[in-house]
Design a protein around this motif. Sequence first.
Motif, mmCIF file in Angstrom:
data_model
loop_
_atom_site.group_PDB
_atom_site.id
_atom_site.type_symbol
_atom_site.label_atom_id
_atom_site.label_comp_id
_atom_site.label_asym_id
_atom_site.label_seq_id
_atom_site.Cartn_x
_atom_site.Cartn_y
_atom_site.Cartn_z
ATOM 1 N N LEU A 113 -13.731 0.830 -4.216
ATOM 2 C CA LEU A 113 -13.585 0.795 -2.753
ATOM 3 C C LEU A 113 -14.282 -0.417 -2.159
ATOM 4 O O LEU A 113 -13.793 -1.022 -1.194
ATOM 5 N N MET A 114 -15.425 -0.777 -2.729
ATOM 6 C CA MET A 114 -16.131 -1.974 -2.272
ATOM 7 C C MET A 114 -15.314 -3.236 -2.529
ATOM 8 O O MET A 114 -15.281 -4.158 -1.706
ATOM 9 N N VAL A 115 -14.638 -3.266 -3.659
ATOM 10 C CA VAL A 115 -13.757 -4.397 -3.964
ATOM 11 C C VAL A 115 -12.640 -4.493 -2.928
ATOM 12 O O VAL A 115 -12.349 -5.580 -2.382
ATOM 13 N N ALA A 116 -12.003 -3.362 -2.643
ATOM 14 C CA ALA A 116 -10.919 -3.354 -1.651
ATOM 15 C C ALA A 116 -11.422 -3.751 -0.276
ATOM 16 O O ALA A 116 -10.757 -4.509 0.450
ATOM 17 N N TRP A 117 -12.604 -3.265 0.112
ATOM 18 C CA TRP A 117 -13.143 -3.619 1.428
ATOM 19 C C TRP A 117 -13.430 -5.112 1.546
ATOM 20 O O TRP A 117 -13.146 -5.726 2.575
ATOM 21 N N SER A 118 -13.990 -5.710 0.503
ATOM 22 C CA SER A 118 -14.302 -7.146 0.549
ATOM 23 C C SER A 118 -13.039 -7.970 0.769
ATOM 24 O O SER A 118 -13.031 -8.925 1.565
ATOM 25 N N ILE A 119 -11.966 -7.605 0.084
ATOM 26 C CA ILE A 119 -10.711 -8.355 0.221
ATOM 27 C C ILE A 119 -10.095 -8.138 1.593
ATOM 28 O O ILE A 119 -9.687 -9.094 2.276
ATOM 29 N N THR A 130 -12.398 -1.047 8.193
ATOM 30 C CA THR A 130 -13.333 -0.043 8.702
ATOM 31 C C THR A 130 -13.070 1.323 8.082
ATOM 32 O O THR A 130 -14.016 2.063 7.755
ATOM 33 N N ILE A 131 -11.798 1.659 7.899
ATOM 34 C CA ILE A 131 -11.465 2.941 7.263
ATOM 35 C C ILE A 131 -11.970 2.967 5.819
ATOM 36 O O ILE A 131 -12.574 3.956 5.364
ATOM 37 N N ILE A 132 -11.720 1.887 5.096
ATOM 38 C CA ILE A 132 -12.192 1.820 3.701
ATOM 39 C C ILE A 132 -13.713 1.891 3.649
ATOM 40 O O ILE A 132 -14.295 2.575 2.795
ATOM 41 N N LEU A 133 -14.375 1.225 4.572
ATOM 42 C CA LEU A 133 -15.833 1.239 4.598
ATOM 43 C C LEU A 133 -16.370 2.628 4.916
ATOM 44 O O LEU A 133 -17.402 3.052 4.372
ATOM 45 N N GLY A 134 -15.665 3.362 5.783
ATOM 46 C CA GLY A 134 -16.074 4.729 6.075
ATOM 47 C C GLY A 134 -15.950 5.636 4.858
ATOM 48 O O GLY A 134 -16.840 6.453 4.589
ATOM 49 N N VAL A 135 -14.852 5.499 4.106
ATOM 50 C CA VAL A 135 -14.676 6.291 2.887
ATOM 51 C C VAL A 135 -15.728 5.914 1.849
ATOM 52 O O VAL A 135 -16.292 6.773 1.160
ATOM 53 N N LEU A 136 -16.019 4.614 1.741
ATOM 54 C CA LEU A 136 -17.054 4.160 0.815
ATOM 55 C C LEU A 136 -18.414 4.750 1.178
ATOM 56 O O LEU A 136 -19.159 5.204 0.297
ATOM 57 N N THR A 137 -18.737 4.765 2.458
ATOM 58 C CA THR A 137 -20.005 5.347 2.901
ATOM 59 C C THR A 137 -20.075 6.831 2.551
ATOM 60 O O THR A 137 -21.123 7.338 2.147
ATOM 61 N N PHE A 138 -18.961 7.521 2.692
ATOM 62 C CA PHE A 138 -18.927 8.946 2.339
ATOM 63 C C PHE A 138 -19.211 9.147 0.855
ATOM 64 O O PHE A 138 -19.981 10.046 0.475
ATOM 65 N N PHE A 139 -18.612 8.332 -0.008
ATOM 66 C CA PHE A 139 -18.826 8.489 -1.450
ATOM 67 C C PHE A 139 -20.282 8.210 -1.815
ATOM 68 O O PHE A 139 -20.885 8.942 -2.619
ATOM 69 N N VAL A 140 -20.858 7.152 -1.248
ATOM 70 C CA VAL A 140 -22.254 6.835 -1.567
ATOM 71 C C VAL A 140 -23.182 7.914 -1.006
ATOM 72 O O VAL A 140 -24.193 8.276 -1.637
ATOM 73 N N LEU A 141 -22.865 8.446 0.167
ATOM 74 C CA LEU A 141 -23.643 9.552 0.718
ATOM 75 C C LEU A 141 -23.539 10.783 -0.173
ATOM 76 O O LEU A 141 -24.540 11.498 -0.396
ATOM 77 N N TRP A 142 -22.378 11.034 -0.704
ATOM 78 C CA TRP A 142 -22.162 12.177 -1.608
ATOM 79 C C TRP A 142 -23.014 12.036 -2.869
ATOM 80 O O TRP A 142 -23.638 12.999 -3.335
#
Length: 338
Positions: A113-119, A130-142
């Motif tokens: 997800l971090m790779v996709a967000w950077s691109i 922003t949507i990808i970053l929100g999902v990434l934050t959820f996974f890291v929070l999990w």
Amino acid sequence: MSTAETPLLDARDPDTRLVLKLLRLQVLTPLSVLVNIATFLICSLVVKPSMKDLNRAFPTAVTPNAGMMAMIWIFVFAGQVLYCMLLVAGRKHDTRETMVYGVGLRLVLANWLMVAWSIVFTLKLWLPSTIILGVLTFFVLWINFTLIWYPPSVSRPMDFVAIHVPIRLWLLILLLSSLPQSIFITLDWVFSPDHPEVDYDRRSWEALGFILGTNAVGLLWVLIKRDLIWTIGGVWTMLALMSKRPKGVPVFTATILVAVLYPLVWITSLAWHRLREKGELHVLWKPVPPPTTVTDKQAAIALPPEDPQAREELARARAEDSDMPDDGAARAWADTAR
């Protein structure tokens, strides 16, 4: 004569399943970490416009100092490299359980997800990023939430260095910096990079709400868990936000307030925990009982001492006392003494 062959691996054995899952992580995790680091560096330094250029072109009230935030990213990526080494070299059962069940494949998904967000961010697709970053934050929070049940110990210091520290710092930088900044850019809450003095305080009150709201979660976490890593990272993030000028008065005030609160909350939580361990907290509010006085009647019916000589002397003293008549208790003590 045929004999039944015994399988080399028993899939029903918990240790066997742990080893199989660990082997899967040993293949997938290093690949995702390598691609993540390479993509982040290319999108930050090589391509034009890079993420660094976009941060300058779209300044917001929550944009931090890029150089200071890069220090946290270095710790995050270095910690993930150590984690990949620990996947191969770790031999302790508790360490393997932490990597398999505490982190697992969610770290692999978070890296992709971090790779996709950077691109996507480099392509200036603000809403998808922003949507990808929100999902990434959820996974890291999990992952951080799951690691509560797999705490580090003194006997396993590498668990803390290679697992807990990078995952926690990753959540910190996403929640306190990257996600609010991405939301502000998506909503076009930016000011002119050429003339920042004109409208630099635009959306300062919204930024105040984001800073206090996201850091309230961090302060609560520090209060409950006495988390020194989050305390240091939170103060560093506020300093990075403060050092990126110009900033409106509400934003500047909020950053100073939060930077002061983090160490105060950590010290308070640590002192409370120490007092609670020593059992001294009840002294702070336990009332002192009033002194009790013994009346003459209570003294008269007191039990006699065990020493016969002492009982005889007490009976004689009570009989000779003019203010106190020789009552039944004194005669009983005298009879007992004789």
